[in-house]
Design an enzyme around this catalytic site. Structure first.
Site, short mmCIF file in Angstrom:
data_model
loop_
_atom_site.label_atom_id
_atom_site.label_comp_id
_atom_site.label_asym_id
_atom_site.label_seq_id
_atom_site.Cartn_x
_atom_site.Cartn_y
_atom_site.Cartn_z
N ARG A 1 0.83 -1.21 0.00
CA ARG A 1 0.00 0.00 0.00
C ARG A 1 0.86 1.25 0.00
O ARG A 1 1.04 1.90 -1.02
CB ARG A 1 -0.96 -0.02 1.20
CG ARG A 1 -2.17 0.92 1.02
CD ARG A 1 -1.89 2.37 1.35
NE ARG A 1 -1.50 2.59 2.72
CZ ARG A 1 -1.08 3.76 3.18
NH1 ARG A 1 -1.01 4.82 2.38
NH2 ARG A 1 -0.71 3.89 4.46
N TYR B 1 -6.01 5.64 11.34
CA TYR B 1 -4.82 6.46 11.12
C TYR B 1 -5.14 7.90 11.54
O TYR B 1 -6.18 8.44 11.16
CB TYR B 1 -4.47 6.51 9.64
CG TYR B 1 -3.56 5.42 9.13
CD1 TYR B 1 -2.22 5.37 9.52
CD2 TYR B 1 -4.02 4.48 8.21
CE1 TYR B 1 -1.37 4.40 9.01
CE2 TYR B 1 -3.18 3.50 7.70
CZ TYR B 1 -1.85 3.46 8.11
OH TYR B 1 -1.01 2.51 7.60
N GLU C 1 -3.79 10.91 10.38
CA GLU C 1 -2.90 11.49 9.37
C GLU C 1 -2.31 12.82 9.85
O GLU C 1 -3.01 13.65 10.42
CB GLU C 1 -3.66 11.70 8.06
CG GLU C 1 -2.76 12.12 6.92
CD GLU C 1 -3.51 12.35 5.62
OE1 GLU C 1 -2.86 12.41 4.56
OE2 GLU C 1 -4.76 12.47 5.66
N HIS D 1 4.03 4.82 12.65
CA HIS D 1 4.22 4.73 11.20
C HIS D 1 5.18 5.86 10.79
O HIS D 1 4.78 7.02 10.78
CB HIS D 1 2.85 4.88 10.52
CG HIS D 1 2.87 4.87 9.03
ND1 HIS D 1 2.32 3.84 8.30
CD2 HIS D 1 3.35 5.75 8.12
CE1 HIS D 1 2.45 4.10 7.00
NE2 HIS D 1 3.09 5.26 6.87
#
Length: 497
Positions: free
Chosen positions: A6, A134, A136, A197
């Site tokens: 991804r 997530y 972001e 991440h």
């Protein structure tokens, strides 16, 4: 979690075919033994849908369906419907982790955003889909709008969420910030599962991953070969080695021996070249070049560290060039089963250094020829010679060739057709060797290089890697014609074996 399929596919110029995605997914879970894989973004394309469907069908039959994750969006259920049709069971819902993104991209208030997130999570649960979220641009959120981040976390802690995924979306964090931000959140919300991440814009992703673990991160997101947008993501191989060697309190179950093999497969599928100096998986990282290092390795492995090549299914090599000393050459001669006296070794060393000064590529398999040339001996004589060949290539017809090879004076001739001129040549050669009751090695790699800045009629170098009964040979040919240079490399291999 590996996100090569991804986030890694967001590397500029990279697009995996559906069958390639399936193969990589299988290798990640069955060979490398990663815990989870993020394989796609919902709603991207029909091809992406088919790729996800292929993977989920395989995963269901092998007990992996809960390890397959898809990036989704707050889009009034469109992503959920896409996932249902594709057979996926875990969504990674993309939400806003900073006021900057929320105000300028979505143009919504926190309350509006949270309400829509709650609806998405509820709909997913009703359809048997598990949700991770997530945040972001979370790293910028912690720097510039921390009150919003905690308002968000207070809200999301009330939702049926499995993992909170905290991305350093723009790769801006320092190791100290990575530790402090994760620890601060973990101390305040000890029951939340936090994934970190990290991106590699400042080349700090591995250090940031280490510090995030120390701060209390429960999981990491990584990619093979550090693939990803801009400077890429934290590389899986490096992080695995770092955690295993320097963080004994933590467990990584990734199979280290499979890292190189799977990384090379991804390199082939993606066209994203692994830098030769890339830790763990780069071509040169287990190659000693300086003669003093080879000498030290002969004397109680003085230049070894814990990153032993065998650990990663690889082998230590000793480069040959202008910095080579006698010890480098001795190491290579040992592999070849050849012995020289001190005077002979001195002459061969000098010749290798001279070739290195001219920027000639000197390989282990060149050594017998160098020995033969320098010592005027018959260490390797030219017992096998490609005497002649005819190569034909006509529109509408498969390329074909007729080849004549002499074995110490005995001439054997065969013809064959193939998918290309060199393929036809190899097939004819196999017929000849079969007729002689001999076995040819397997061709494992074929690379053509033209000197930088050269024009189309310049010399090209063809380097071919062969495998015979588990032993690797690498030979090269140089000519202005690519097929001829490949034939020269092949003839060299025939004499070496």
């Amino acid at each position: 979690m590996d996100t090569t399929l991804r986030d890694g596919e967001q590397t500029s110029g990279v697009s995996f075919a559906a069958n390639e995605k399936l193969t990589i997914a299988q290798l990640l879970l069955d060979e490398l033994k990663v815990d989870r894989i993020e394989i796609a973004s919902a709603r991207v394309s029909k091809g992406e849908f088919n790729a996800v469907k292929n993977i989920t069908e395989w995963a269901k039959g092998h007990g992996h369906i809960d390890k397959i994750e898809v990036l989704t969006f707050v889009d009034k259920g469109t992503s959920i419907q896409w996932m249902k049709e594709a057979g996926a069971k875990v969504q990674n819902l993309l939400t806003k982790g900073s006021m900057n993104h929320l105000e300028h991209q979505l143009r919504k208030t926190p309350e509006q955003h949270f309400s829509e997130i709650a609806d998405s999570v509820k709909e997913a649960k009703e359809n048997g889909i598990e949700t991770n979220v997530y945040l972001e641009d979370w790293s910028n959120g912690m720097r510039n709008s921390r009150a919003y981040v905690y308002q968000y976390l207070d809200f999301i802690a009330t939702q049926p969420i499995k993992r909170i995924m905290l991305p350093d979306t723009l790769g801006i964090l320092t190791p100290q910030e990575s530790f402090e931000y994760i620890k601060e959140i973990k101390d305040k919300y000890p029951t939340l599962h936090l994934d970190f991440h990290c991106h590699n814009d400042y080349d700090l992703s591995v250090a940031n991953a280490m510090e995030a673990i120390k701060g209390g991160a429960d999981g990491l997101h990584l990619t093979l070969n550090g693939m990803g947008e801009r400077a890429g993501n934290a590389p899986l191989a490096s992080v695995v080695a770092v955690v295993n060697d320097f963080m004994p309190d933590y467990l990584v179950e990734v199979n280290e021996k499979a890292l190189y093999k799977v990384s090379k497969m991804v390199e082939a599928f993606s066209g994203f070249k692994i830098p030769e100096s890339k830790p763990i998986v780069g071509e040169n990282v287990f190659t000693q070049t300086a003669g003093i290092h080879a000498d030290g390795d002969n004397k109680k492995n003085l230049y070894f560290n814990d990153l032993l090549p065998k650990r990663f299914g690889r082998k230590r090599k000793y480069a040959l060039g202008k910095t080579s000393g006698k010890a480098n050459i001795q190491k290579n001669l040992q592999d070849l089963g050849l012995n020289l006296n001190d005077e002979e070794l001195k002459l061969v060393t000098q010749r290798v250094i001279e070739l290195g000064d001219k920027k000639e590529l000197v390989t282990q398999n060149d050594l017998p020829y160098i020995i033969s040339d320098v010592l005027n001996s018959n260490t390797i004589s030219e017992k096998v010679k490609v005497e002649s060949y005819v190569l034909t290539h006509a529109k509408g017809l498969k390329p074909s060739t007729t080849v004549a090879v002499s074995f110490e004076g005995e001439l054997v001739e065969e013809s064959a057709s193939g998918d290309g001129q060199y393929d036809a040549f190899i097939k004819a050669l196999r017929k000849i060797y079969h007729k002689k009751g001999l076995v040819l090695p397997t061709l494992t790699d074929y690379a053509v290089r033209i000197p930088p800045g050269s024009n189309s009629d310049a010399l090209c170098e063809t380097v071919i890697t062969w495998d015979l009964n588990g032993k690797e040979y690498k030979t090269r040919g140089l000519d202005s014609d690519q097929t001829v240079s490949a034939i020269m490399a092949t003839e060299k291999m025939l004499n070496i074996i």
